[in-house]
Design a protein around this motif. Structure first.
Motif, short mmCIF file in Angstrom:
data_model
loop_
_atom_site.label_atom_id
_atom_site.label_comp_id
_atom_site.label_asym_id
_atom_site.label_seq_id
_atom_site.Cartn_x
_atom_site.Cartn_y
_atom_site.Cartn_z
N LYS A 238 27.89 46.11 49.90
CA LYS A 238 28.88 45.03 50.04
C LYS A 238 29.61 44.80 48.72
CE LYS A 238 28.17 41.83 53.08
NZ LYS A 238 27.69 40.63 53.82
N ARG A 239 29.75 45.89 47.96
CA ARG A 239 30.50 45.85 46.70
C ARG A 239 31.75 46.69 46.86
NH1 ARG A 239 28.76 43.73 42.08
NH2 ARG A 239 29.97 44.15 40.21
N ILE A 240 32.93 46.12 46.50
CA ILE A 240 34.21 46.77 46.72
C ILE A 240 34.84 47.10 45.36
CG2 ILE A 240 36.50 46.55 47.77
CD1 ILE A 240 35.22 44.27 49.49
N ARG A 241 35.20 48.39 45.20
CA ARG A 241 35.81 48.82 43.94
C ARG A 241 37.23 49.34 44.21
NH1 ARG A 241 30.52 51.17 43.35
NH2 ARG A 241 29.30 49.98 41.83
N PRO A 242 38.25 48.61 43.77
CA PRO A 242 39.63 49.11 43.90
C PRO A 242 39.96 50.09 42.76
CG PRO A 242 39.52 46.70 43.75
CD PRO A 242 38.22 47.24 43.28
N SER A 243 40.84 51.03 43.05
CA SER A 243 41.32 51.94 42.01
C SER A 243 42.77 52.27 42.30
CB SER A 243 40.47 53.21 41.97
OG SER A 243 40.54 53.90 43.21
N HIS B 102 40.34 40.71 31.58
CA HIS B 102 38.89 40.83 31.66
C HIS B 102 38.46 41.05 33.10
CE1 HIS B 102 38.21 36.72 33.26
NE2 HIS B 102 39.24 36.39 32.51
N ALA B 103 37.47 41.89 33.27
CA ALA B 103 36.94 42.18 34.59
C ALA B 103 36.18 40.98 35.12
CB ALA B 103 36.03 43.41 34.53
N ARG B 104 36.24 40.78 36.42
CA ARG B 104 35.49 39.69 37.02
C ARG B 104 35.00 40.11 38.40
NH1 ARG B 104 39.32 36.30 40.28
NH2 ARG B 104 37.77 34.62 40.17
N TYR C 46 40.05 41.66 38.44
CA TYR C 46 40.35 41.31 37.05
C TYR C 46 41.15 40.03 36.99
CZ TYR C 46 45.22 42.74 37.68
OH TYR C 46 46.52 42.84 38.09
N ALA C 47 41.23 39.47 35.80
CA ALA C 47 42.08 38.31 35.53
C ALA C 47 42.79 38.56 34.22
CB ALA C 47 41.25 37.03 35.47
N THR C 48 43.99 38.01 34.08
CA THR C 48 44.73 38.14 32.83
C THR C 48 45.00 36.75 32.26
OG1 THR C 48 46.85 38.15 34.02
CG2 THR C 48 45.87 40.28 33.50
#
Length: 543
Positions: A142-147, A524-526, A538-540
């Motif tokens: 249940k972990r989603i990784r966008p690329s 930073h990754a979140r 991520y957030a900026t």
């Protein structure tokens, strides 16, 4: 059993995963305690939570020495409020009454619902982009990784945010301190409650003093007509609403400073009878009652056939007892002109008017660029280049005789997108502009003589090309290594600061106008958690 890595670049896979998440989010928000309350009571508690957030951020800022950008706070509030209000509106039964009350359970439930709604926006963004093949998704359990490029290069996204923050600076930073001084003698505190009285004379002076602030947020010609009314009438009506919300916010701040128990929580949401609001808005705006009624009806949550209403676009929330509830922070920091046009685009009868206004905005953008650069002695041209065939229409060419340089712009003028779907739509317009620039650049390479005649230049002039967008460059969804993308306000500012064209054109060709991570913004990754799912996003933060 743990799932292996599952590529989700296929639309069907993305849709399937989104349906699973939406189903589990549905379970999560329905389990929230607010969903068991009548609609008016639930939405009042949630709006009170929205008004608590600026208070909490204000105390954090004082403690940590952080300067909070009020527009950034407003955007944050608008984002976190969107889905919870929709969920409450759809799930809770209409009610005949509500109470202003503090409850630990309801206070905590509103906080949790706000957090869920804010996080869900990131999922909506990621899955919207993935469904359009602008992101790829990988699922592990249940972990989603966008690329994809949108995730790996965030400079264009940060560029949009930085330019937005510059454009949204109010023209009169002294207005709120001035209003606070006027309101201090009028605010009365009684334990957990506060109230105030506003005379017609005070309201008139507040409207006069705040006019420059609102003028900075309304840039379209006031004689433009939208369905039913003119933009001038709309401006006058929402100006009154905006002033009422500013007054209420100042009154609460004064009450907090005066020791109001609970920091004025019970009166944080502005409530007002519908007939009273109608009469006061008509009185202060000078607009006829029937026209005011039309606009207030349009601004009422859920009206005009909006099954999934957006509280930013429809900020008047119908409560029981024939009254409205208004979250003043959401109104006072909104860009009301933009909200109006976004709303028009969602109404079938008004879309033709919206499309017409969009075309006229491009003409306005050209005139604004010319006006702001006219004292630099540039020449300007636009129109049909004979001999260039389908690539012949030039939106705007800026010619710098002294610098022997020319910049040909493809103008794209549209509102700052309000949601991921609109970002994608705008990105398609930007991509069309990129293709148009490529065709014109190719014509310039093979048939330069036609351009020389059209612009009254010769081969000694350097010719540069760019797509210039007024409201957004689509947050990085549209990009090209060979075509510069620039915001029109930023372009004008850079040209004025340089005093010439060539150095700016060379800089934007290199991409020097884009922000640098770690210097202009921080990323930073979140991990964003929703209903047991974790999205790596991520957030900026603008530095």
């Amino acid at each position: 059993m743990r799932e292996s890595h599952l590529a989700m670049s296929e639309k069907d896979s993305v849709s399937g995963a989104l349906r699973r998440i939406e189903s589990e989010v549905d379970v999560a928000y329905r389990a929230n305690q607010l969903m068991s309350l009548p609609r008016s009571q639930a939405i009042w508690h949630f709006l009170a939570e929205c008004e608590e957030i600026p208070i909490r951020l204000g105390y954090q800022s004082s403690r940590d020495g952080i300067v909070q950008d009020p527009m950034a706070v407003a955007d944050y509030l608008a984002n976190l409020a969107k889905w919870p209000v929709i969920w409450i509106w759809k799930s809770c039964a209409p009610s005949s009454g509500f109470r202003r009350e503090f409850s630990d359970d309801s206070y905590g439930a509103a906080f949790e619902l706000a957090k869920l709604g804010h996080n869900y926006l990131d999922y909506q963004t990621v899955f919207t982009y993935a469904s359009k093949n602008t992101l790829s998704l990988e699922l592990e359990g249940k972990r989603i990784r966008p690329s994809g490029v949108v995730r790996s290069d965030t400079r264009l996204d940060a560029y949009d945010r930085i330019v937005n923050s510059k454009e949204k600076v109010d023209s009169d930073p002294t207005f709120i301190p001035w209003l606070m001084d006027r309101m201090k003698p009028l605010v009365r505190v009684n334990g957990t409650r506060f109230d105030y009285r506003v005379s017609r004379r005070l309201m008139s002076s507040v409207m006069a003093r705040s006019r420059p602030v609102l003028d900075n947020r309304f840039r379209l010609p006031m004689d433009w007509r939208i369905p039913v009314i003119s933009l001038r009438q709309y401006f006058c009506i929402v100006h009154v609403l905006w002033c009422m919300c500013c007054i209420h916010l100042c009154a609460r701040r004064i009450a907090c400073d005066s020791g109001c128990v609970g920091l004025g929580y019970l009166d944080s949401v502005m409530t007002i009878g519908k007939s009273r609001l109608l009469n006061e808005v008509s009185q202060y705006s000078g607009v006829e009652l029937n026209v005011v009624g039309e606009v207030l009806d349009q601004l009422t949550l859920g009206n005009c056939g909006q099954d999934t209403p957006d509280i930013v676009l429809q900020p008047l929330v119908p409560l029981a007892n024939d009254s409205y509830g208004i979250a003043p922070s959401l109104v006072a920091n909104s860009y009301l002109e933009r909200n109006l046009l976004v709303f028009l685009n969602r109404l079938e009868p008004a879309r033709d008017a919206y499309s017409r206004l969009s075309v006229e905005r491009e003409e306005m953008d050209r005139e604004r660029i010319r006006k702001e650069l006219k004292d630099l002695r540039f020449r300007f041209a636009w129109g049909h280049v004979p001999g260039w065939g389908t690539a012949s229409d030039v939106d705007l060419a800026i010619v710098d005789e002294e610098g022997r340089c020319c910049l040909i712009l493809e103008l794209k003028s549209f509102l700052e997108p309000a949601d991921p779907r609109e970002v994608y739509q705008k990105s398609q317009e930007i991509l069309k502009g990129i293709k148009q620039i490529r065709r014109r650049r190719q014509r310039a390479a093979t048939h330069r003589e036609f351009l020389n005649t059209f612009l009254s230049i010769d081969d000694s002039f350097a010719v540069h090309f760019a797509v210039s967008a007024e409201g957004s460059i689509a947050c990085g969804l549209a990009r090209a290594d060979d075509v510069a993308l620039v915001r029109s306000t930023d372009l004008v500012s850079r040209i004025r600061n340089a005093g010439g064209l060539r150095v700016v054109c060379e800089a934007i060709d290199r991409g020097d106008h884009l922000p640098e991570e770690g210097v202009d913004y921080a990323e930073h990754a979140r991990d964003v958690e929703v209903a047991g799912w974790t999205l790596e996003w991520y957030a900026t933060r603008i530095l």
